[in-house]
Design an enzyme around this catalytic site. Sequence first.
Site, PDB file in Angstrom:
ATOM      1  N   PRO A 141      -5.288  53.164 -13.860  1.00  0.00           N
ATOM      2  CA  PRO A 141      -4.787  52.315 -12.770  1.00  0.00           C
ATOM      3  C   PRO A 141      -4.094  53.192 -11.740  1.00  0.00           C
ATOM      4  CG  PRO A 141      -3.393  52.105 -14.713  1.00  0.00           C
ATOM      5  CD  PRO A 141      -4.555  52.956 -15.115  1.00  0.00           C
ATOM      6  N   MET A 142      -4.485  53.059 -10.467  1.00  0.00           N
ATOM      7  CA  MET A 142      -3.916  53.891  -9.409  1.00  0.00           C
ATOM      8  C   MET A 142      -3.654  53.028  -8.181  1.00  0.00           C
ATOM      9  SD  MET A 142      -6.295  57.326  -9.761  1.00  0.00           S
ATOM     10  CE  MET A 142      -7.814  56.435 -10.125  1.00  0.00           C
ATOM     11  N   GLN A 188      -3.223  45.704 -15.128  1.00  0.00           N
ATOM     12  CA  GLN A 188      -1.959  46.377 -15.415  1.00  0.00           C
ATOM     13  C   GLN A 188      -0.813  45.644 -14.737  1.00  0.00           C
ATOM     14  OE1 GLN A 188      -0.391  50.201 -13.788  1.00  0.00           O
ATOM     15  NE2 GLN A 188      -0.470  50.910 -15.916  1.00  0.00           N
ATOM     16  N   CYS A 247       5.045  54.667 -14.303  1.00  0.00           N
ATOM     17  CA  CYS A 247       5.171  54.937 -12.873  1.00  0.00           C
ATOM     18  C   CYS A 247       6.581  55.409 -12.534  1.00  0.00           C
ATOM     19  CB  CYS A 247       4.824  53.688 -12.074  1.00  0.00           C
ATOM     20  SG  CYS A 247       4.856  53.949 -10.289  1.00  0.00           S
ATOM     21  N   LYS A 298       0.972  51.847 -21.213  1.00  0.00           N
ATOM     22  CA  LYS A 298       0.749  53.171 -20.622  1.00  0.00           C
ATOM     23  C   LYS A 298       2.109  53.778 -20.317  1.00  0.00           C
ATOM     24  CE  LYS A 298      -1.948  55.657 -17.122  1.00  0.00           C
ATOM     25  NZ  LYS A 298      -0.901  56.516 -16.554  1.00  0.00           N
ATOM     26  N   HIS A 333       0.419  59.563 -20.601  1.00  0.00           N
ATOM     27  CA  HIS A 333       0.313  60.596 -19.572  1.00  0.00           C
ATOM     28  C   HIS A 333       1.070  61.808 -20.100  1.00  0.00           C
ATOM     29  CE1 HIS A 333       0.393  61.672 -15.024  1.00  0.00           C
ATOM     30  NE2 HIS A 333       0.365  62.758 -15.777  1.00  0.00           N
ATOM     31  N   GLY A 368      -3.964  62.670 -17.884  1.00  0.00           N
ATOM     32  CA  GLY A 368      -3.260  63.696 -17.141  1.00  0.00           C
ATOM     33  C   GLY A 368      -4.044  64.992 -17.018  1.00  0.00           C
ATOM     34  N   GLY A 369      -4.480  65.300 -15.803  1.00  0.00           N
ATOM     35  CA  GLY A 369      -5.104  66.588 -15.534  1.00  0.00           C
ATOM     36  C   GLY A 369      -6.518  66.756 -16.056  1.00  0.00           C
TER      37      GLY A 369
END
Length: 335
Positions: free
Chosen positions: A9-10, A62, A92, A131, A163, A204-205
């Site tokens: 989710p972004m 989310q 977040c 998350k 994350h 993450g990454g």
Amino acid sequence: MIPPLSIAPMMDRTDRHMRFVMRAISAHTLLYTEMVTCHALVHGDAERFLRYHSAEHPVALQLGGDDPSMLATCARMAEDHGYDEVNLNVGCPSDRVQQGCFGAVLMKTPQRVADAVHAMREAVDIEVTVKHRIGVDEVDQYEHMLHFVDTVAAAGARRFTVHARKAWLKGLSPKENRNVPPLRYDEVQRLAAERPQLDIEINGGIRTLDQVQEQLEHVDAVMIGRAACDTPWIFAEADQRFFGATTPPKTREQVTDEVVEYIGAVRDDPWFKLHHVTRHLLNLYAGQAGTKAWKQVLAQAAPDADPAEVFARGRDAVAAARDRKAAFAASRRAS
């Protein structure tokens, strides 16, 4: 069974248009909405926040919030609208989220998250997931994360997306929090090994399917974030590699043909603009000869342009750029 691959989710990214584009590329990768706050759903235009295309399944909503009762209400809304999962944001790090007392700051109060998860689990039959970060501020040791996960798991959560960076709530911007804190994959992998009864997903990454494959040796699932925006075509082989699909990957032309049909279905929405969809296709040819030409065609398209014609011009521009590159290479070899 937990999907082995998902798209994170972004905010300002994973809207319903991007989700359709990614579903056209991969039929099985789990998709997430942008984070939606409980206050926005309860007091705002819930139908607009919750709408999605039927092709998006499997798709998860989310939520951002910390009030158990309100989160339970929103979880019921998600289930009533047909979402496959509801996910609680405990990762977040933005100032706005901290002021609302949700997001990564909630890692400091595991029981508060557990109470929220319990209320959501009692309210719905769909999966309730969490998350979160590997840590936050000074609460950043492995033992802190383990305590958080154990507390929330006792309330009924089974799947955790981690994350693999801590979050600094003071001193780093949200963008810096995505890149500056070092990745600690080993701690997420240790969590998966020590809690085999839970589903642990790493985030993450991670930017390639080869990296996904490597991580799946240690964890149950992998979530990709920014790479889905920067290089969406990496998902073209995801179904074959991770979901057992036997059909060949689609071509880019097949994907844009599906998007043309989608645009035809949503174009009458009062707030619709063509670039709302085409912005998610700008990087369709990322890393390929002609990507700059493709972007230029899409960026210059008029709001009322025929998307089929726009994509056709873009493909022609890509082909021309590739021909020029091949001709240049041939002339270099000849000389």
